[in-house]
Each structure stands twice: as structure tokens, then as C-alpha cells.
Design an enzyme around this catalytic site. Sequence first.
Site, short mmCIF file in Angstrom:
data_model
loop_
_atom_site.label_atom_id
_atom_site.label_comp_id
_atom_site.label_asym_id
_atom_site.label_seq_id
_atom_site.Cartn_x
_atom_site.Cartn_y
_atom_site.Cartn_z
N ASP A 384 0.87 -1.16 0.00
CA ASP A 384 0.00 0.00 0.00
C ASP A 384 0.92 1.23 0.00
O ASP A 384 2.08 1.15 0.42
CB ASP A 384 -0.88 -0.02 1.26
CG ASP A 384 -1.61 1.30 1.47
OD1 ASP A 384 -2.28 1.75 0.54
OD2 ASP A 384 -1.47 1.87 2.57
N GLY A 535 -5.18 3.76 -3.68
CA GLY A 535 -6.39 4.44 -4.14
C GLY A 535 -6.09 5.85 -4.58
O GLY A 535 -6.97 6.55 -5.10
N LYS A 562 -9.35 -3.82 -4.70
CA LYS A 562 -8.00 -4.20 -4.27
C LYS A 562 -7.83 -5.71 -4.17
O LYS A 562 -6.80 -6.25 -4.58
CB LYS A 562 -7.66 -3.53 -2.94
CG LYS A 562 -7.31 -2.05 -3.07
CD LYS A 562 -6.70 -1.50 -1.80
CE LYS A 562 -6.17 -0.08 -2.03
NZ LYS A 562 -5.46 0.46 -0.87
#
Length: 688
Positions: A384, A535, A562
Site C-alpha cells: 500500500d 487508491g 483491491k
Amino acid sequence: MGAEHKTHSAEEGQEMEKAGVEHKMHDKGMGPQPSEPHKTHRGRHEGHVTEDFKRRFIICLIVTIPILALSAFIQDLFHFKLEFSGSIYALFLLSTFVYFYGGYPFLKGFFNEIRDKNIGMMTLIATAISAAYFYSSAVTFGLKGEVFFWELATLIDIMLLGHWIEMRSVLGASRALEELVRIMPSEAHLIKDGQTMDVKVDTLKPGDRVLVKPGEKIPVDGAVIEGETSVNESMLTGESKPVTKRAHDNVIGGSINGEGSISVEVQKIGSETYLSQIIELVRQAQESKSKTQDLADNAARWLTIISLSVGAITLAAWLYFGRDSAFAVERAVTVMVIACPHALGLAVPLVVAVSTSLAAKSGLLIRNRSAFEKAKDIQAVVFDKTGTLTEGQSGVTDVVALAGLSQTEVLRMIASLEANSEHHIAAGVLRASKEKGLDLSPVHEFRAIPGKGVSGQVEGNSWMVVGPGYLRENNIDIKDDQLNKLAEEGKTVVFLLRENRPVGAVALADIVRKESREAIDKLKSMNIKCMMLTGDNRFVAKSVADDLGLDDFFAEVLPHEKAQTIKNVQKEYVVAMVGDGVNDAPALVQADVGIAIGAGTDVAVESADIVLVRNDPRDVAGIVSLSKKTYDKMFQNLLWATGYNALAIPLAAGILYGYGILLSPAIGAILMSASTVIVAINARLLKM
């Protein structure tokens, strides 16, 4: 532990989590009521299974002491005598208790494995202890032969210990769903007939209006009716910057309101909400996550088949060659007891206990052992961005001076104006000015302009700090190639105006962690692909990916997408996912190995298989390395444990009886103990 038993227990543990959480979701109006309420009770029972193994082990260990004292072999070994009238029956009664109380989990597991046609460790253990118990009972009441009661008791003790150690590390069933539910506030400020009243969120209906005050969590999915603010959605969507919300903009339940008060019209409730959909994704991913069988299960399966076959052949062969039934039965039982070595039951759990301890000291919290074992095979790591590879907070990356001001003066003046603001941009600018040791000027007539910036009087001049929107609205055009490039990189640019004329600007972005570069370099040196999933917008993602030299990146990916992105990467690689936010939870569960940054949300931590307590992405490489070393030790222990059997079983069967070599139950027990000691020492050597 047998594969079937482990899988069964883990699934029941997850069923408990699911049932309990669904019930809470229903109470909050977030999801369906569980269709099978009894699952909650059954789940609670299974949740205590680890403590049950511990309790049985301690009680049986205490009862084993008199069993050892009453056993002839132990008395001969330590040169003492303990006999009294009925001592053999006392030994029988004590052993009967250990067999039925301590052996219950294995006998139950045996029936489950037979029912499911998947024999494993439970069948092996149950067969060995049952053969030892019933044969020894028969000897107690008249059959010629030796009793195996002390072997029976110690075998059950060590198997209970091994299972307790293993289940303690395996049954860390994820509480991610409960943590997700907790994100939603339980109360909301309902606006009705011009009055505001506090009500339970689950009483709200579409069309209701609620007031959200500064700093509060937004209680529902809906649309802004009145007011203007910035909303922090980073934990839900991955967007690193707070998002400005005005009338008609949608807001997400669970996100955090910024500096302004807003009125929101409720649009979605219950299972239709954004967060509820994430909850459902996590639940589905948990249920579909594959369960791997470890080496001990496969070894136990084959050893069960071999021991049963050799035991039957031994019995038939000795009867065929004319030996009496007592001798033939004793040989067959000896084979069965020796075939279930203590070493095999401890080979994996001991290594797990040592490696888990080592990991904890290194800042790695292992929550799912199977996933940790799989870490040795990782081929790609997907990170991430926000809060994982980056610091998760805006920082000044560039200062642009216009109209004769120096960069230092531009930063000092913007920091002076922003000192009275609570906006996230203000925090980033003030951190930068503090790092440079700048002295700020007092600001008079300070005014915050919602959605546009701030203004004030400094040293007799009128100053403003505004965003690009203000420039467009007032037809202020700035020709500067550097500013255009910064905007293209996805950075947030704010402008300094003096008397409504631009004199400078600063660019802010989510700062890349210093540790991230080293982490990527380490993983690449291990031939592991490094990717990023976020995102955030494509320009920001590309800037970070280029900076770190990532192999690939996926940008503007919504939380519900995801998990699918991870699935796509899994078509080519064994994948680890590293994240810290609610939006990462489905992907963490979907990945072969889910790794959470310890400073992240409870949801991410509870969804992960491994937690990086030190909040350092460099520890991902440490996980891979420790997993490989742990696997090597497991393999060595299992090789020794099964190798012992390869030697002991034929001798116990009497294959060299013609040469005067016959392995007695007592000698077999000594070899069994030696095998256990060697396995234990080898496991401890992992610390070296």
C-alpha cells in the site's frame, strides 16, 4: 496436528467470528442477522479449544507422575521399588483416566478423520494410544505380556503439549470484522423539526438529515446538504489527502470530518453502506483463503498407513510362524506405539514456538503460522502507499519563489499565515518551517476562507494563501514551468499572494519513508518483485513508484477492487500484501501472506497474518528470511522423527528376531525419548 483437525478447528473459529460479528452488525443496522444463531454458541466453544488442550495437558501431567512411579520399567531404571496390594489396578485406573480424559481430543479427531476419509495425525495418535491402552488393560486382567501404561501416559502428555503449542499460534482467528464494525459511530445527531437530537445510528432511515461536527466520524453514507469541510477518507479509500466536501458531494460512513460542520442526508443504511461492503469482502476472502497442509500432516498420514499395515502384517506373520497369540499381539502393539513417536508430534510445534519468539523479538508478530510458512515462497510484494511506503501525512517537497522573494521568505510567510489554521496543509507547512528553524511573524485580522485558503495582515501588507481554485475564480494566471510540473506530479500546490498578486508557492505531497528505499532494495536483492497498490491518483502513484524504483504500480484502485487486483497478481506470483488501512483489509486477507504495518488501523492488523510491530517496511525482508530458516528446521526435525521410525518399526516387528535382535517396548520408549530430545535441541538451534 492433523491437517483435517487443524482445518476443522480454524474453520469453526472463523465461523465463530463470522457469527458473532454478523450479530453485532445486525444490532448496528449494518448487515443481515445470522441465519444460524447456534453458530455463535459453537464458535464460543471452539474459541476455548486452545485453553482446553492446556488444561488437559496440565491435569494429565500431574496424573502421569504416579503412573511413572508405579511402572516396573521406571522402578528398574531408577533402582527403587513401589509395590502394594492392588498397585497394578491403581496403575490401570490412573491410566484409564489419562486415556479417556487426555486422549479425548485425539479420539474425537480420529472419528472426524475417518468420517471425512482423510486420515492424519489424529488417526495415528488414536491408534497408538488405543492399542497401548486396550492391550495393557488385557495384560492387567490376565493376558501374558507387558503393560504400556507409562508409554501411553507420556505419549498423551507430549501430544497434548505439542497441540497446545501449535494451536496457540494457529488459532489467532482474525477479528477484522469486529474491528470494521467498530469504525462506525453508534450514535448520530439527527436534525428534526429544526432541533438536533442524539439517536442510535441503526434507527436512521434514508432521507433523514444528520449534523456532523468538526472532528467527528461521519455516521452514514449520504450527501452533503449544507456546509463545507474537508474529510479524511484515507483509511477507507486510500486517498492520501483530505477531500473537500460541499453541497451535493457524497460522504462515506466511517470517514473523519475535518474543520467544518456539515448537514448530511442519509442515503444508504445497513448492508448497502460502503463499509458494510468492505466487511462482506473481508468475510468472503477469509472463507475462501486456501488452507495448506504442513509437512507433519503428510508425514503423519503416511506413517499411519505404514504403522497400521506393518502392525497387521506383524500380527499375521508371527501367528503364521507358530508363535503364541500373546507374543504376536505384543509385537503388533509395540509397532503401533513406536510408530507414533513423540518427536513427530513436537517436530513442528517446537520450531514454531522458537521462530515465533525470535520473530517477536525482531518486531514481527506472527498471527497465522501457515501464512508465515508460505512466506518462504513469496515472489512478489505488493505495498500500500499511504502510511506504508509513505509517512501518511503531507510534507513540503518544493518551494517556488516568485516576484523577488527568497524560498525561505516564501515558506516563512506561508507558515505565519497557516499557523492559525487546522487544515492538513497548514500542519505540513508548519512542520517544514519548524525543521528549518524559521521565526514566524504575527498575523492580524486572520480569516479562514472555507474551501479556498486563509488571509491576514502581516507587517502592513495583505497576504493570502490559496489553492488553484481561487486563482481560476479570480482569473489570476501564473506562467511557470516548475509549477506546472509539480501539478502534473499530483502534488498539492498552494500559492502565496501579496496584495492579491502571486509571489510564491509551496508543493506538498505524502512523504516517502526513508526506510522504504532500503526495503525495496533488500527485496529486489532476493529476486522478489516489488509493486504498489493505492487508491491515490495515477500521477502521485507514478511519482512514488519512480522514486522507489518499483517494478509495477496500480493506482486509483477502490477498496472493493483491491482484493481482485491481488487475485490478478496471484495468477503469476506467490503474493504478500503490506498495508495499514481499512481499505487494505480485503487485500490483506486475499494475499497469500498479509502483512500489516503495526501503526495502522486495528482492522488492518486483525486482517493480517503478520504484523510489523516496529512500523518498518524493511522487516518484510526479515519475514522472508526467517520463514526460510524456520522451514529448514522443520524439515530437519521431521526427517529425524520419521527416520527414527524407519529404523524402529522393523525392529519392533521383529525382522531381526532370527539374529537375536528384538526391540522391546522399553528400549523402544528410550529411543522414542532420545528422538524427542534431539528434535527439541535442533529446534533451539534456530536461535543460533
